[in-house]
Design an enzyme around this catalytic site. Structure first.
Site, PDB file in Angstrom:
ATOM      1  CB  VAL C 121      -1.265  -0.168   1.179  1.00 54.55           C
ATOM      2  CG1 VAL C 121      -1.770  -0.899   1.103  1.00 54.55           C
ATOM      3  CG2 VAL C 121      -0.234   0.083   2.709  1.00 54.55           C
ATOM      4  CB  VAL C 169       4.759  -1.740  -8.751  1.00 56.81           C
ATOM      5  CG1 VAL C 169       4.165   0.238  -8.416  1.00 56.81           C
ATOM      6  CG2 VAL C 169       4.180  -1.517 -10.082  1.00 56.81           C
ATOM      7  CE  LYS C 170       5.300   0.857  -0.018  1.00 53.49           C
ATOM      8  NZ  LYS C 170       4.533   1.994  -0.010  1.00 53.49           N
ATOM      9  CB  ALA C 171      10.644  -2.752  -4.480  1.00 57.42           C
ATOM     10  CG  ASN C 174       8.416   2.894  -0.746  1.00 53.16           C
ATOM     11  OD1 ASN C 174       7.099   3.428  -1.142  1.00 53.16           O
ATOM     12  ND2 ASN C 174       8.105   2.339   0.243  1.00 53.16           N
TER      13      ASN C 174
END
Lengths: 294, 294, 294, 294
Positions: C121, C169-171, C174
């Site tokens: 998230v 995608v989260k990595a 960030n």
């Protein structure tokens, strides 16, 4: 009688001027010396038979050598000496200077009939003491050939291109010194975190394809011993790597690795201190890895 | 009689196994050879008096050498050989492998009573032909000492730490090879744009503090000549630099310069081609600077 | 009656599970909660009407949510829960996990008839409290559609690809957070050294093309105020940027800027401290420039 | 009657001068226009009621605006106009110029009684057409206040510091544009290699913490569409990032990420072409990853 003037009696200049004195004695030349702190010139004269001089006196020499921290200091003495220069003289600047300054200084001197050669040296304080420096020369090749006999502190003199080329090569060489030093430090810090024996690792690297002057000499002698003897200041290495960046910018080149290392050396200058030995840059790597290199 | 098995007869493995054969003949040992392309094993046997073997046969040897492209290929043969291994044997992996693979492989072999040593080599194809390789060994020191006499292709064997340490040192060494190669290429491209004579510049750098194996050997012999002889593939150098990145990640280290160069070598692999010689990475620098290095 | 289990009641998980409770109450579902420190589960139950559960009890839920620091903690609970899983269940992992872990975990769960979705998230603690998180989902699209109604803490749910794509995608997101934060910090430190008014500079940048979430929100609110409120730990940002590096390595991609920033964030973690707010990474930039950003 | 002169009718200058004309008409001022290609000045006069002028005529204006490619072009026109300047005038340079040039130019103009303001703009060609540019001003604050009413093309004017501060902020802003553009491109290329849906990934990033002007506007509108409309040239972005590098060098700052991106943008300029739109820098990333971003 030929008069030679040597300006800047620092860790490099002092032994260079000593070799000049020995050479001059053998050939009937005269050596004038100048230093910002006059006492050093007096001491040099007492030890080596050279002659302390004012900038005005030095300006009348046939060959003027400068060996100062940066091109800015060369600009200062040049500004004071300009009215007193002798047409036909040669100015040999052994400073690790800036290519842009060379272009400007050469033009200013040419207006007074004086030839400028950018002629930085490599070999360190040991090479200076032994009179075995390498000189990389930019400017007129014939002027270099004429000045060659007076370069008594050198055993290798290489013409690398037009005005500024000597400074450019010196800047790139020192940037590569910075890159090899920094990258080898990174590698050792990581290996240290992995529990590898760093002395053995360096032994292997120095028998392998990743070796460099930094891995073979600087790190074993200065870092693993924790001595960091202050012979070449971190601030000056950061300055030289910065000149390589300026050079790259000036020709619209692309050198991302040299650019990154120049930035990291500048950071090390601020974090570790500009007067520390250049190998102390690895103390920043140690902080970045929470791991000492030993 | 001791049986030695050598798996992987590539540009490095073929001459290494030849030295093993000479040594074995003198000591009454037997050498089995295996290669994915069986014809190479047959040719080796015909030339050097070794014995072509299946993986199952090789698995029963006292000492098993592997010299394969990556740890993935070692995993494959190990998977097939595991049921046939002999307790008390030693597996000497000369591949430029991955430290994580070493840990896993050592544990798997230990379950069969076999000792794993990660033992990558440096010295290139010339060193392999001369039997003068450097071997960096991770794992049990006593097992290394016991295997030492059989390392007939080496003139320097160094224990660098526990399992995986040999691969780690090899990865860092090759990453440093990549860094020195790339950074020297950058410096030369920029000097070239500035109109400096690159042969003279390299001559000076090699007498100065910025020198490295890349500046002294690789660039003069392979780049300035425009030969780029394909002895060590760019894709393999990019792989090795990538292992150094993995190693750094695994220990939560910080190595920004090695990380950047690993990324640029990977880019060169895609742009220039993985099968080109590793020195052809500089063709990407040439494109980035619109300037040939010559 | 559908049973939902939520594991991990940290700064993000606690309010996410609260929204789940509200939703469940309205739909006649039951919510089990688990936390390593059991007291937090008890407090959550008391406040939100959820039910504290053991891992064994939670394993029998129809939908299992995890929101833990890293994939390693997910591995731990999954190992304990595996024998008790219910075929047909869905495991929704909201951890900022590792794509490689997702592949492995999905395979392990599939062997028990359980579907794994990586569903990290974004939106921060404020978004979690407001139930307005964005969820990026990797895995089976139909399974995501079926689970969608239960994602009561989200106002945007996007399917980005197969298993691991959500974590990927989260990595990358960030890592880009890290890049924009770090680079804007560099720019401000340099402008500060140049004597520029940093508040005015940021005002202009935020009306111009260089703006980012970091320049618009994080730096004005957290850095210029010198508050650095610890809502998202520097150690976790360094971990996430590291996952982006692993991802790049895994697909043989080339991302030199992300690689460099990941290394610098790791350095900041060691120098500044892993528990500091992620914006405190700029304290390393301040040290590197001997200049505070204010 | 106040005379305003506008020099440089490029993609930005042409609509800016049009807004100046509208404003001047309403206030009884006169607007002179000059362009290197005189036909453009004639066309502007025909369309907007301005007056084509020679550099000598323009030099006599009360307020002189310049909007040229680089500070070098400003130097050229300034050199020709200097003898004809009117004491008390103000020179507002909207070029994305060099802080060092600003210092020099301000001193030269001061000797003629003219005040120099470095006043680069942001907002792109759309902002110029709408008269809604942001202007970042370095130099005397009172002079800026006096000139403010004439900045008819701006809706936000911010004083950021002394002479050169405007150029410095603009350079840093554009360097940050370069960083966000490049890093987002890297992230997408890697995600693309991993098989992730890039449109969905960008949708998520733009709802998350990694978002920037590049991710929200430039990449969806120009890269994913494969249009790369040439509104702001790659060569100019590389130039601006280079100014940020020069600025960093000038204050002995450390900005490794900006330095790296500046080098990569310069590489893209050479590989992709200087006249391409700045977003076409991502074509180099595509080559480095053997993967199109779409």
């Amino acid at each position: 009688m030929t008069t030679l003037a040597f300006l800047g009696l620092g860790a490099m200049g002092d032994p260079m001027a000593a070799h000049l004195a020995t050479y001059a004695r053998a050939h009937g030349h005269r050596v004038l010396v100048w230093n910002r702190t006059a006492a050093k010139a007096g001491a040099h004269a007492a030890t080596h038979g050279t002659h302390p001089a004012t900038l005005e006196e030095a300006a009348a020499a046939d060959v003027i050598f400068t060996c100062l921290p940066t091109s800015a200091e060369v600009d200062e003495v040049m500004h004071q000496m300009r009215p007193h220069l002798r047409p036909g003289a040669t100015w040999v600047d052994c400073t690790s200077g800036h290519p842009d300054a060379a272009t400007r200084q050469a033009a200013e001197l040419a207006a007074h009939g004086v030839t400028f050669l950018d002629a930085p040296v490599s070999g360190g304080t040991v090479g200076a003491q032994q009179g075995r420096l390498t000189v990389m020369v930019g400017g007129d090749a014939a002027a270099m050939d004429a000045a060659r006999p007076h370069l008594a502190f050198a055993d290798k003199v290489v013409h690398v291109g037009g005005t500024g080329a000597g400074f450019a090569v010196k800047a790139v060489n020192n940037a590569l010194l910075g890159v090899t030093l920094w990258a080898t430090g990174e590698g050792l810090a990581v290996l240290g975190r992995a529990g590898v024996n760093l002395g053995a690792a360096l032994d292997v690297i120095n028998a392998s394809s990743g070796r460099s002057n930094a891995s073979e000499n600087l790190i074993p002698q200065r870092v693993l011993t924790r001595e960091f003897p202050p012979t070449f200041a971190l601030g000056l290495l950061a300055k030289d790597a910065g000149i390589a960046v300026d050079l790259t910018q000036g020709v619209q080149g692309s050198a991302p690795v040299i650019a990154q290392v120049a930035a990291l050396l500048r950071a090390a200058q601020h974090v570790v201190g500009p007067a520390e030995d250049h190998t102390a840059a690895l103390k920043l790597i140690e902080a970045m890895n929470a791991k000492e290199i030993l």
